[in-house]
Design an enzyme around this catalytic site. Structure first.
Site, PDB file in Angstrom:
ATOM      1  N   ILE A  59      72.982  42.322  32.626  1.00  0.00           N
ATOM      2  CA  ILE A  59      73.678  42.066  33.895  1.00  0.00           C
ATOM      3  C   ILE A  59      74.410  43.334  34.359  1.00  0.00           C
ATOM      4  CG2 ILE A  59      75.278  40.509  35.099  1.00  0.00           C
ATOM      5  CD1 ILE A  59      74.712  38.415  32.931  1.00  0.00           C
ATOM      6  N   LEU A 117      75.889  51.113  23.423  1.00  0.00           N
ATOM      7  CA  LEU A 117      74.434  51.079  23.195  1.00  0.00           C
ATOM      8  C   LEU A 117      74.059  50.286  21.943  1.00  0.00           C
ATOM      9  CD1 LEU A 117      73.237  54.667  24.239  1.00  0.00           C
ATOM     10  CD2 LEU A 117      73.231  52.560  25.573  1.00  0.00           C
ATOM     11  N   ASP A 162      83.084  52.565  22.492  1.00  0.00           N
ATOM     12  CA  ASP A 162      83.189  51.188  22.016  1.00  0.00           C
ATOM     13  C   ASP A 162      84.570  50.645  22.372  1.00  0.00           C
ATOM     14  OD1 ASP A 162      83.510  48.897  20.252  1.00  0.00           O
ATOM     15  OD2 ASP A 162      81.729  49.663  19.221  1.00  0.00           O
ATOM     16  N   ALA A 191      80.183  42.716  26.033  1.00  0.00           N
ATOM     17  CA  ALA A 191      80.600  41.610  25.169  1.00  0.00           C
ATOM     18  C   ALA A 191      79.391  41.109  24.397  1.00  0.00           C
ATOM     19  CB  ALA A 191      81.154  40.463  26.016  1.00  0.00           C
ATOM     20  N   TYR A 245      81.993  31.715  21.431  1.00  0.00           N
ATOM     21  CA  TYR A 245      81.634  32.576  22.566  1.00  0.00           C
ATOM     22  C   TYR A 245      82.406  32.144  23.819  1.00  0.00           C
ATOM     23  CZ  TYR A 245      79.052  34.109  26.651  1.00  0.00           C
ATOM     24  OH  TYR A 245      78.735  34.616  27.881  1.00  0.00           O
ATOM     25  N   PHE A 269      63.844  22.586  22.645  1.00  0.00           N
ATOM     26  CA  PHE A 269      64.906  22.106  21.763  1.00  0.00           C
ATOM     27  C   PHE A 269      65.439  20.750  22.226  1.00  0.00           C
ATOM     28  CE2 PHE A 269      65.610  26.875  21.127  1.00  0.00           C
ATOM     29  CZ  PHE A 269      64.867  26.894  19.955  1.00  0.00           C
TER      30      PHE A 269
HETATM   31  N1  UFG Z   1      65.673  26.383  25.191  1.00  0.00           N
HETATM   32  C1  UFG Z   1      64.505  25.884  24.650  1.00  0.00           C
HETATM   33  N2  UFG Z   1      63.684  26.764  24.016  1.00  0.00           N
HETATM   34  C2  UFG Z   1      63.961  28.099  23.899  1.00  0.00           C
HETATM   35  C3  UFG Z   1      65.145  28.586  24.454  1.00  0.00           C
HETATM   36  C4  UFG Z   1      65.994  27.701  25.092  1.00  0.00           C
HETATM   37  O1  UFG Z   1      64.223  24.677  24.719  1.00  0.00           O
HETATM   38  O2  UFG Z   1      63.155  28.823  23.301  1.00  0.00           O
HETATM   39  C5  UFG Z   1      66.562  25.469  25.929  1.00  0.00           C
HETATM   40  C6  UFG Z   1      67.969  25.438  25.378  1.00  0.00           C
HETATM   41  O3  UFG Z   1      68.059  24.516  24.326  1.00  0.00           O
HETATM   42  C7  UFG Z   1      68.750  25.051  26.628  1.00  0.00           C
HETATM   43  C8  UFG Z   1      67.968  25.680  27.782  1.00  0.00           C
HETATM   44  O4  UFG Z   1      66.675  25.949  27.250  1.00  0.00           O
HETATM   45  O5  UFG Z   1      68.710  23.655  26.784  1.00  0.00           O
HETATM   46  C9  UFG Z   1      68.557  26.979  28.252  1.00  0.00           C
HETATM   47  O6  UFG Z   1      68.777  27.802  27.120  1.00  0.00           O
HETATM   48  P1  UFG Z   1      69.167  29.353  27.219  1.00  0.00           P
HETATM   49  O7  UFG Z   1      69.295  29.832  25.797  1.00  0.00           O
HETATM   50  O8  UFG Z   1      68.219  30.055  28.104  1.00  0.00           O
HETATM   51  O9  UFG Z   1      70.555  29.344  27.951  1.00  0.00           O
HETATM   52  P2  UFG Z   1      71.912  28.578  27.569  1.00  0.00           P
HETATM   53  O10 UFG Z   1      72.109  27.541  28.631  1.00  0.00           O
HETATM   54  O11 UFG Z   1      71.927  28.094  26.178  1.00  0.00           O
HETATM   55  O12 UFG Z   1      72.925  29.761  27.626  1.00  0.00           O
HETATM   56  C10 UFG Z   1      73.388  30.286  28.827  1.00  0.00           C
HETATM   57  C11 UFG Z   1      73.883  31.705  28.605  1.00  0.00           C
HETATM   58  C12 UFG Z   1      75.045  31.715  27.671  1.00  0.00           C
HETATM   59  C13 UFG Z   1      76.084  30.755  28.173  1.00  0.00           C
HETATM   60  C14 UFG Z   1      75.481  29.396  28.356  1.00  0.00           C
HETATM   61  C15 UFG Z   1      76.436  28.383  28.885  1.00  0.00           C
HETATM   62  O13 UFG Z   1      72.845  32.486  28.091  1.00  0.00           O
HETATM   63  O14 UFG Z   1      75.572  33.017  27.585  1.00  0.00           O
HETATM   64  O15 UFG Z   1      74.413  29.485  29.280  1.00  0.00           O
HETATM   65  O16 UFG Z   1      76.006  27.134  28.424  1.00  0.00           O
HETATM   66  F1  UFG Z   1      77.088  30.644  27.272  1.00  0.00           F
END
Ligand code: UFG
Length: 345
Positions: free
Chosen positions: A34, A55, A73, A97, A163, A228
């Site tokens: 981002i 980095l 850092d 972060a 987080y 998932f």
């Molecule tokens: N998912 C899958 N398969 C995968 C990856 C993800 O089914 O291989 C699902 C996850 O379980 C979730 C959805 O897809 O239901 C989105 O998952 P992401 O990992 O893409 O994103 P998140 O919603 O978990 O995370 C994002 C940001 C985080 C933030 C979060 C807030 O990446 O930094 O939203 O909930 F904290």
């Protein structure tokens, strides 16, 4: 913020030329996903950017050659103090972060040390140089599991993982700095950042996010995409998220630079898509089959996260340019096709 010359955009007809105030920004984490794209947009708009990054998780290839780069850092107070003194910015955009929910559950201190203690070092450095404005990369993970969607900024804050807690802690610290020291913080609470520009895209190691993993499966780099959990209380049983184009997120940072803007803003499109819907749209966009594998629920996943971005629309004048999921996936797909192994290739 210092007065700077205005820029006149090309405009032949009677409409008054929009004016923007050009400023110099210290971008922490400007080599990350981002941060690098926001730097690209800042520089395209005529602003100056100085990038500060260690980095560790960012990519040297994502650094914009138009911006001076300072390697450092945030956990080393002297390094950020020196960078702030050298850059003497008008404002800070703070992206640096750790951002993996699962990792934060494994090692909470890692998150508090980097995201919170590092943030305090940044704040100290700002105050030493009399820099008042900070635009902070926050998250909807600060809310935890919401009582209702779409989510407004006044919902209770109940982070469900270290987080989200670390981001909320730094919001609280910065808010005290607003009350006691005249710091002007803006908290941008992102929903699910995705998409790419022509040059820059998403490359994490390990990659845990849905869209890049779906596209890796489309490219044949991954055999399949794990889904998932399909037993959530949602129409097709899979989790619902609000996917927001990275360029629209970056644009919100630029709008938040305006004098007088402070407080918290949710940034999303206000529309939710399930995991299965995202995979279906990706199949249409890529024309590839994308095999899936059903898997157990991932701990800590809220069933539904959808933003109300009304406040950002009203107060920042923010209007996403790429709200359509097909467009988001098309942009991400173009980048992944060019960079099948990420920046390293
Ligand atoms: N998912 C899958 N398969 C995968 C990856 C993800 O089914 O291989 C699902 C996850 O379980 C979730 C959805 O897809 O239901 C989105 O998952 P992401 O990992 O893409 O994103 P998140 O919603 O978990 O995370 C994002 C940001 C985080 C933030 C979060 C807030 O990446 O930094 O939203 O909930 F904290």
């Amino acid at each position: 913020m210092q007065q700077a010359p205005s820029v006149k955009w090309a405009c032949r007809r009677a409409a008054p030329a929009p004016r923007i105030q050009l400023v110099k920004i210290l971008v922490t984490g400007g080599a990350g996903y981002i941060g690098s794209i926001t730097s690209e947009l800042l520089l395209d708009a005529g602003h100056e950017a100085v990038i500060f990054d260690n980095l560790e998780r960012g990519h040297v290839e994502a650094l914009d050659p138009r911006a001076p780069f300072i390697r450092g850092d945030l956990r080393r107070p002297e390094q950020i103090a020196e960078a702030m003194a050298r850059a003497k910015p008008d404002a800070v955009m703070h992206f640096a972060a750790y951002a993996l929910v699962g990792e934060s559950m494994q090692d909470p201190q890692l998150y508090f040390r980097n995201n919170v203690a590092g943030g305090i070092n940044l704040l100290d450095a700002m105050r030493a140089e009399n820099v008042r404005k900070i635009i902070f990369s926050s998250t909807c993970a600060t809310y935890g599991i919401p009582d209702r969607v779409p989510m407004t900024e006044d919902l209770p804050m109940r982070p469900a993982n270290p987080y989200g807690e670390s981001k909320l802690m730094l919001e609280t610290i910065l808010d005290w700095a607003r009350r006691r020291h005249d710091i002007e913080p803006v908290f941008l609470r992102y929903f699910n950042a995705c998409g790419a520009t022509e040059k820059l895209g998403e490359d994490h190691d390990p990659e845990t996010h849905l869209i890049p993993n779906v596209l890796k499966a489309a490219l044949g780099i991954k055999d399949n995409v794990p889904v998932f959990g399909d037993d959530y209380d949602t129409p097709d049983g899979t989790c619902i998220r609000d996917y927001i184009h990275i360029v629209d997120l970056a644009q919100a940072h630029i709008l938040a630079l305006r004098d007088g803007v402070s407080g918290a803003f949710n940034l999303g499109n206000g529309e939710g898509f399930s995991v299965k819907q995202v995979i279906e749209v990706a199949r249409e966009v890529t024309g590839r089959p994308i095999p899936v594998q059903m898997a157990p629920r991932r701990p800590g996943d809220p069933p539904r996260l959808v933003a109300s971005a009304r406040k950002a629309a009203d107060r920042l004048g923010w209007k996403p340019k790429y709200p359509d999921l097909h467009t988001i996936l098309r942009h991400a797909w173009a980048w992944h096709q060019k960079h099948p192994s990420g920046y390293a290739a």
